[in-house]
Design a protein around this motif. Structure first.
Motif, short mmCIF file in Angstrom:
data_model
loop_
_atom_site.label_atom_id
_atom_site.label_comp_id
_atom_site.label_asym_id
_atom_site.label_seq_id
_atom_site.Cartn_x
_atom_site.Cartn_y
_atom_site.Cartn_z
N ARG A 57 0.81 -1.31 0.13
CA ARG A 57 -0.05 -0.01 0.02
C ARG A 57 0.95 1.30 -0.06
O ARG A 57 0.56 2.10 -0.92
N LEU A 78 -6.92 -6.57 3.64
CA LEU A 78 -7.31 -5.93 2.65
C LEU A 78 -8.50 -5.11 2.48
O LEU A 78 -9.35 -5.09 3.92
N ASP A 79 -8.56 -4.21 1.69
CA ASP A 79 -9.87 -3.42 1.58
C ASP A 79 -11.13 -3.85 1.05
O ASP A 79 -12.35 -3.23 1.44
N GLY A 80 -10.78 -4.86 0.35
CA GLY A 80 -12.05 -5.62 -0.14
C GLY A 80 -11.68 -6.78 -0.89
O GLY A 80 -10.53 -7.17 -1.02
N LEU A 81 -12.67 -7.52 -1.40
CA LEU A 81 -12.39 -8.79 -2.05
C LEU A 81 -13.28 -8.76 -3.17
O LEU A 81 -14.51 -8.44 -3.28
N ASP A 82 -12.95 -9.30 -4.38
CA ASP A 82 -13.47 -9.41 -5.58
C ASP A 82 -14.38 -10.66 -5.31
O ASP A 82 -13.85 -11.84 -4.56
N THR A 86 -14.22 -13.80 -2.67
CA THR A 86 -15.20 -13.94 -1.68
C THR A 86 -15.70 -15.55 -1.70
O THR A 86 -16.35 -16.08 -0.54
N ASP A 89 -13.02 -17.81 -0.34
CA ASP A 89 -12.26 -17.27 1.08
C ASP A 89 -11.08 -17.52 0.87
O ASP A 89 -10.33 -18.12 1.87
N ASN A 96 -3.66 -3.30 -6.35
CA ASN A 96 -3.54 -1.80 -5.80
C ASN A 96 -4.07 -0.82 -6.44
O ASN A 96 -3.28 -0.42 -7.49
N ALA A 100 -5.74 1.43 -2.53
CA ALA A 100 -7.08 0.43 -2.16
C ALA A 100 -6.60 -0.90 -2.57
O ALA A 100 -6.38 -1.04 -3.73
N THR A 102 -7.41 -4.88 -3.22
CA THR A 102 -8.57 -5.57 -3.42
C THR A 102 -7.94 -7.05 -3.69
O THR A 102 -6.96 -7.09 -4.44
#
Length: 282
Positions: A57, A78-82, A86, A89, A96, A100, A102
């Protein structure tokens, strides 16, 4: 087209693995040179995953491949998952975008495509060793390509039965004497290092199977793969998986999708002609 310089505007991508190798760096850097991109790829290991992710980051690292044993541990950082990550898992790729981070998973699509391209009959039963992050991707791909009969062998009393139950397969804590038509190793057995000489399945199990599938990529010719080849069995190697998932990472990092012949050339450079020939045939 070859790169002309490496400077302050060069975009950096990397990998994090317990046992970093050179193949990923060779493949990505070959593709960067081929397309004339001002990118650089380098592999790393770490004993401080949180600090390493913070560095991605803070330093503006464009992308990072995530290998064992970090695929699940990295998720809370992390800030989010594709949706690709998801759903199972498990993360094998970080992208990046201006700080952010992902998480994605390109292992799943690589395994699915190899099963389909090699025309593996989903009516066949499988026996799979492992229940970690990579195993999640493989088992999801098996389910989504139509495999209904399978057994997951994993000593972990939590992840093993949970993975089997999630996808409707059987679970065993210990390896049975009997094998299956499709044998799949998703453990470090046979990997360069302390377990390099380990055979993931018994000679009798290999002799009775139709297909041997090893996700270990270093080396491509693991003891399991070598034994299966000597027995005249069909094989899918971890090097094939690593090429296809790396191509999807390259697309995520650069927005460029390499042509099939370019993929084969990159595979030959990074992993050798034998792996390239199998991808060309598939």
């Amino acid at each position: 087209m070859e790169r002309t310089t490496i400077g302050r505007d060069t975009r950096v991508c990397m990998s994090l693995s317990a046992r970093p190798g050179n193949a990923g760096s060779r493949l990505h850097n070959w593709l960067y040179d081929h397309y004339g991109l001002d990118y650089l790829y380098k592999s790393f290991s770490t004993t401080d995953l949180g600090a390493a992710v913070g560095g991605i980051r803070a330093l503006g690292i464009r992308g990072c491949a995530i290998s064992m044993p970090f695929k699940e541990a990295v998720i809370p950082m992390l800030d989010g998952l594709d949706p690709s990550a998801t759903a199972i898992d498990s993360v094998n790729t970080i992208v990046n975008d201006d700080g952010a981070l992902t998480g994605f998973n390109t292992d799943y699509s690589a395994v699915r495509d190899l099963l389909e391209n090699n025309r593996v009959d989903p009516a066949l039963p499988f026996l799979l060793r492992g229940s970690g992050g990579m195993a999640k991707a493989v088992v999801a791909a098996l389910r989504d390509t139509g495999f209904t009969r399978g057994t997951i062998v994993a000593r972990n009393p939590e992840s093993g039965p949970a993975l089997a139950a999630q996808y409707g397969y059987d679970w065993l804590a210990d390896m049975p004497e009997e094998g299956a038509a499709v044998l799949i190793n998703v453990t470090p057995l046979g990997m360069e290092g302390g377990q390099a000489d380990a055979l993931a399945f018994s000679p009798d199990q290999i002799a009775a199977c139709e297909l041997a599938f090893d996700v270990v990529a270093q080396p491509a010719a693991t003891p399991f793969i070598l034994a299966a080849q000597e027995a005249g069995k069909r094989i899918i190697s971890g090097a094939e998986v690593i090429v296809l998932q790396a191509i999807e990472q390259f697309v995520l990092y650069t927005g460029i999708r390499p042509e099939p012949d370019v993929v084969v050339q990159a595979a030959a450079f990074a992993h050798g002609e034998a792996v390239a020939a199998r991808l060309r045939k598939a």
